[in-house]
Each structure stands twice: as C-alpha cells, then as structure tokens.
Scaffold this motif. Structure first.
Motif, mmCIF file in Angstrom:
data_model
loop_
_atom_site.group_PDB
_atom_site.id
_atom_site.type_symbol
_atom_site.label_atom_id
_atom_site.label_comp_id
_atom_site.label_asym_id
_atom_site.label_seq_id
_atom_site.Cartn_x
_atom_site.Cartn_y
_atom_site.Cartn_z
ATOM 1 N N ASP A 264 0.853 -1.183 0.000
ATOM 2 C CA ASP A 264 0.000 0.000 0.000
ATOM 3 C C ASP A 264 0.894 1.239 0.000
ATOM 4 O OD1 ASP A 264 -2.266 1.571 0.077
ATOM 5 O OD2 ASP A 264 -3.110 0.599 1.847
ATOM 6 N N ASP B 18 1.354 5.100 1.802
ATOM 7 C CA ASP B 18 0.892 5.955 2.900
ATOM 8 C C ASP B 18 0.644 7.383 2.422
ATOM 9 O OD1 ASP B 18 3.358 7.274 2.820
ATOM 10 O OD2 ASP B 18 4.108 6.344 4.653
ATOM 11 N N ARG C 96 0.756 -3.849 4.223
ATOM 12 C CA ARG C 96 -0.453 -3.820 5.056
ATOM 13 C C ARG C 96 -0.933 -5.257 5.300
ATOM 14 N NH1 ARG C 96 -4.139 0.058 6.133
ATOM 15 N NH2 ARG C 96 -3.411 1.442 4.480
ATOM 16 N N HIS D 2 -8.148 -4.681 7.295
ATOM 17 C CA HIS D 2 -6.889 -4.239 6.708
ATOM 18 C C HIS D 2 -6.257 -3.320 7.750
ATOM 19 C CE1 HIS D 2 -7.588 -5.338 2.325
ATOM 20 N NE2 HIS D 2 -8.623 -5.827 2.999
ATOM 21 N N ASN E 133 -3.744 -0.834 9.903
ATOM 22 C CA ASN E 133 -3.039 0.388 9.527
ATOM 23 C C ASN E 133 -1.537 0.130 9.446
ATOM 24 O OD1 ASN E 133 -1.843 0.690 12.125
ATOM 25 N ND2 ASN E 133 -3.644 1.771 12.870
ATOM 26 N N LYS E 134 -0.802 1.134 9.025
ATOM 27 C CA LYS E 134 0.635 1.014 8.791
ATOM 28 C C LYS E 134 1.385 0.574 10.049
ATOM 29 C CE LYS E 134 4.558 3.723 7.123
ATOM 30 N NZ LYS E 134 4.960 5.031 6.563
ATOM 31 N N ASN E 135 1.109 1.213 11.187
ATOM 32 C CA ASN E 135 1.824 0.896 12.423
ATOM 33 C C ASN E 135 1.507 -0.505 12.925
ATOM 34 O OD1 ASN E 135 3.133 3.381 12.514
ATOM 35 N ND2 ASN E 135 1.466 4.329 13.644
ATOM 36 N N ASP E 136 0.228 -0.862 12.951
ATOM 37 C CA ASP E 136 -0.157 -2.197 13.414
ATOM 38 C C ASP E 136 0.409 -3.279 12.487
ATOM 39 O OD1 ASP E 136 -1.485 -1.052 15.531
ATOM 40 O OD2 ASP E 136 -3.476 -1.300 14.661
ATOM 41 N N SER E 137 0.411 -3.009 11.196
ATOM 42 C CA SER E 137 0.967 -3.963 10.240
ATOM 43 C C SER E 137 2.456 -4.162 10.479
ATOM 44 C CB SER E 137 0.723 -3.481 8.805
ATOM 45 O OG SER E 137 -0.646 -3.515 8.495
#
Length: 94
Positions: free
Chosen positions: A21, A23, A31, A47, A49-53
């Motif tokens: 993905d 940002d 992601r 799906h 978010n960037k940090n959790d992924s």
C-alpha cells in the motif's frame, strides 16, 4: 509463538495475507489483511493500519511471516468491538 508464512493478498482468497500500500507521504508499506467469521455479522475482513501492520509482520529473506497469537488476539479484539456495536444497535431498536 507460532510463526506462519503468509502470502501476498489475492482478491477472493480469504486468508491472512499482506498487500503493498502507499501511505499519506506516498511511501510504500506492507499492510496486513486478516479474515475471520463473526457469529452475527458473518465474514469480516480487516486491513490493518501502517503501524499495526509493521508490528505484526516478520520479514525474512523476502518472505513474510506473522505470529498466529497476534492474529488471534486482534480477531478477538475486533469481535468484542462488533459485539459492543451490536448490543448498542439492539438497545437502540428497543
């Protein structure tokens, strides 16, 4: 900890996977996509978010892995949120 390999997201395949993905700063990132079934709402797709992924993905030698305990915990968290929403909707309808 149970680490399992995951593949790139494929439309129509409902398995935990990842996709590439972009940002808000136009930087690519991976992601995490998680699929599960909820007793009331049915099939669900998250799906992250960037940090959790980034926290969940493990990259080794151009392959991607994920800790199954992390996925299970995230699914349980999401199911609890859906249950709370359902309870609020039911209260509202009374």
């Amino acid at each position: 900890m149970s680490k399992v390999k995951i593949n790139q997201y494929e439309l129509g395949v409902k398995k935990t996977s990842y996709l590439i993905d972009i940002d808000e700063n136009k930087n690519p990132f991976y992601r995490v996509c998680i699929f599960f079934n909820h007793s009331v709402t049915g099939d669900e797709e998250m799906h992250l978010n960037k940090n959790d992924s980034a926290k969940m993905l493990i990259q080794e030698n151009n392959e991607f892995f994920i800790n199954t305990e992390d996925v299970d915990a995230r699914i349980e968290q999401e199911k609890e949120i859906l249950n709370q929403i359902q309870a609020l909707e039911n209260d509202w309808l009374l």
